[in-house]
Scaffold this motif. Sequence first.
Motif, short mmCIF file in Angstrom:
data_model
loop_
_atom_site.label_atom_id
_atom_site.label_comp_id
_atom_site.label_asym_id
_atom_site.label_seq_id
_atom_site.Cartn_x
_atom_site.Cartn_y
_atom_site.Cartn_z
N SER A 3 50.32 28.85 39.28
CA SER A 3 51.37 30.21 39.73
C SER A 3 50.94 31.28 38.60
CB SER A 3 52.49 29.66 40.00
OG SER A 3 52.99 29.21 38.69
N ARG A 5 50.15 34.47 36.70
CA ARG A 5 50.04 35.70 36.78
C ARG A 5 49.93 36.30 35.77
NH1 ARG A 5 53.73 38.94 38.90
NH2 ARG A 5 52.02 40.48 39.16
N TRP A 6 48.86 37.17 35.46
CA TRP A 6 48.46 37.87 34.07
C TRP A 6 49.48 39.24 34.19
CZ3 TRP A 6 47.35 33.99 32.33
CH2 TRP A 6 46.08 33.41 32.41
N SER A 156 36.83 41.61 43.73
CA SER A 156 37.62 40.46 43.34
C SER A 156 39.13 40.52 43.66
CB SER A 156 37.38 39.91 42.13
OG SER A 156 38.17 38.72 41.73
N GLY A 157 39.91 39.73 43.65
CA GLY A 157 41.52 39.84 43.69
C GLY A 157 41.91 40.31 42.42
N LEU A 158 40.94 40.08 41.35
CA LEU A 158 41.34 40.55 40.02
C LEU A 158 39.99 40.97 39.26
CD1 LEU A 158 43.61 40.95 37.88
CD2 LEU A 158 43.46 38.67 37.25
N GLY A 178 38.54 37.24 38.93
CA GLY A 178 39.64 36.26 38.46
C GLY A 178 40.41 35.90 39.60
N TYR A 179 41.56 35.02 39.60
CA TYR A 179 42.16 34.58 40.78
C TYR A 179 41.29 33.70 41.90
CZ TYR A 179 46.26 37.42 39.40
OH TYR A 179 47.34 37.96 38.87
N TRP A 180 40.32 32.93 41.35
CA TRP A 180 39.51 32.32 42.12
C TRP A 180 38.72 32.88 42.89
CZ3 TRP A 180 45.10 31.87 42.70
CH2 TRP A 180 45.56 30.70 41.94
N TRP A 208 38.03 29.80 38.70
CA TRP A 208 39.19 30.44 38.32
C TRP A 208 38.81 31.88 37.72
CZ3 TRP A 208 44.21 31.50 39.00
CH2 TRP A 208 44.86 31.95 37.87
N GLU A 209 38.22 32.02 36.91
CA GLU A 209 37.87 33.21 35.99
C GLU A 209 36.94 33.13 35.18
OE1 GLU A 209 41.63 34.45 34.47
OE2 GLU A 209 41.56 33.24 32.94
#
Length: 465
Positions: A3, A5-6, A156-158, A178-180, A208-209
């Motif tokens: 879970s 979060r950066w 990407s999601g991040l 990042g975020y898979w 993952w990243e």
Amino acid sequence: MSSRRWTAAVCGVIMAVAAAAVPARAANPVITSIYTADPAPLVVGGTMYVYAGRDEAPAGTNNFVMHEWHVLSSTDANSWTDNGAKASIATFPWAGADAWAGEVEPRNGKYYWYTSVNGNGAGWMDIGVAVGNSPLGPFTDAKGGPLISDSTPNSSGLNIDPTVFVDDDGQAYLYWGGYWGPRAVKLAADMVTTVGSVVTPSGLTDYWEAPWMFKRNGTYYLMYAANDTNGCVTNSNYACQRYATASNPLGPWTQRGIVLGQVSSTTSHAGAVEFNGQWYLVYHTADAPGGGNFRRSVAVDKMSFNNDGTIQRVIPTTGSSSGTNLAGSATASTSYVSSWESLAAVNNGGTPANSQDRTHSAYGNWPQQGTQWIEYQWPAAKSIDKTSVYWFDDDQGIDLPASCQVQYWNGSAYVAVPGQSSCGVAGNTENVVTFPTVSTTRLRLSITSRAGYSTGVLEWKAFQA
Ligand code: FUB
């Protein structure tokens, strides 16, 4: 699934830093004058450069505080120099915070520095690119805006953690995410323009990243941080380094195993490079004195290949880190904590002024009386020969204890650490306990209260032997 979060850190005014080179000792971490993270190695001639973000988070801060990137260098992979900050958020006039992971790629006599940075516009993290004429710069913004942002189709999601690779045919590729969410795209020869569509590479199991791309003997390797519990980590808040191989730079990839197991920081970010005929893995940990998840430090170890091209798992060396406080890299637990107090106080690196000082928060177990405990757990065994505790005394229900004892997990039970010196119960000071080295994943401080009182702790340190 994790879970994590950066959390974006508040940005202050960015100061241009023109630091003189700072020599460093050998052994891991390679630099301890500042905290450094997300290393990206590059070999130019007889020098290995490592581009790394600077972790500036004060002790006890649970966010990244990162404004600038430093360049470390070595001619023997053993003795390291910090050449100072060679880029900062101010390098990108359109950005405002979060100098996260980057990598430098040479091309046509220039050095392109791809970075993760908060664009401060719509969305969050972007990928920017700066350019310089030498490995140490000076570097200036090469594009005047992000190369990749949330508005890039199929991004990407991040949008963090760029790694750039130029193949033998001159085609350049950018990987990130990042975020898979790993992503890849071709770059034009100018190195600052994408070509074609962003693709989602397949086969990067448990990605993952933090991708890192390289080629060896005609095989493409993509190393990356994963956080699965299928042999990677014991707790998915942490990460390991997995790697995959392919016969094409855009995949499909086949996951091959783990290069680096769980390290002491929750994040794991690594790069691999051949230097003077030897491959090295450059990564980060929380192992420096006062280190932690947001106070990371670069480490360097040798990396070897098997005859079939698979990578041997790297065994991290810690060198001369004797005396390091290991508490910051431990997970703390307790028999009881009052709801208005904080267990995090015990290993947040605070320096109490006195036993009533709540500046860095306090652990207390009111209204419990009798024997309570606090405990540290590490993912891998630590060699420990000293602890120190600073007691909390609120002059109300929490008082200095009657007695205490240091215990360790021997594999099946908690037992008193043999040969320990007296466990002090004085206020307004660090009470040091020394003992012959124990190797353990779990250390406990057993605390017995005075009649009618509860007990508390402001800081508890555990030192590497
Ligand atoms: O340092 C900030 C972020 O933490 C990086 O971009 C990630 O790779 C992780 O190491």
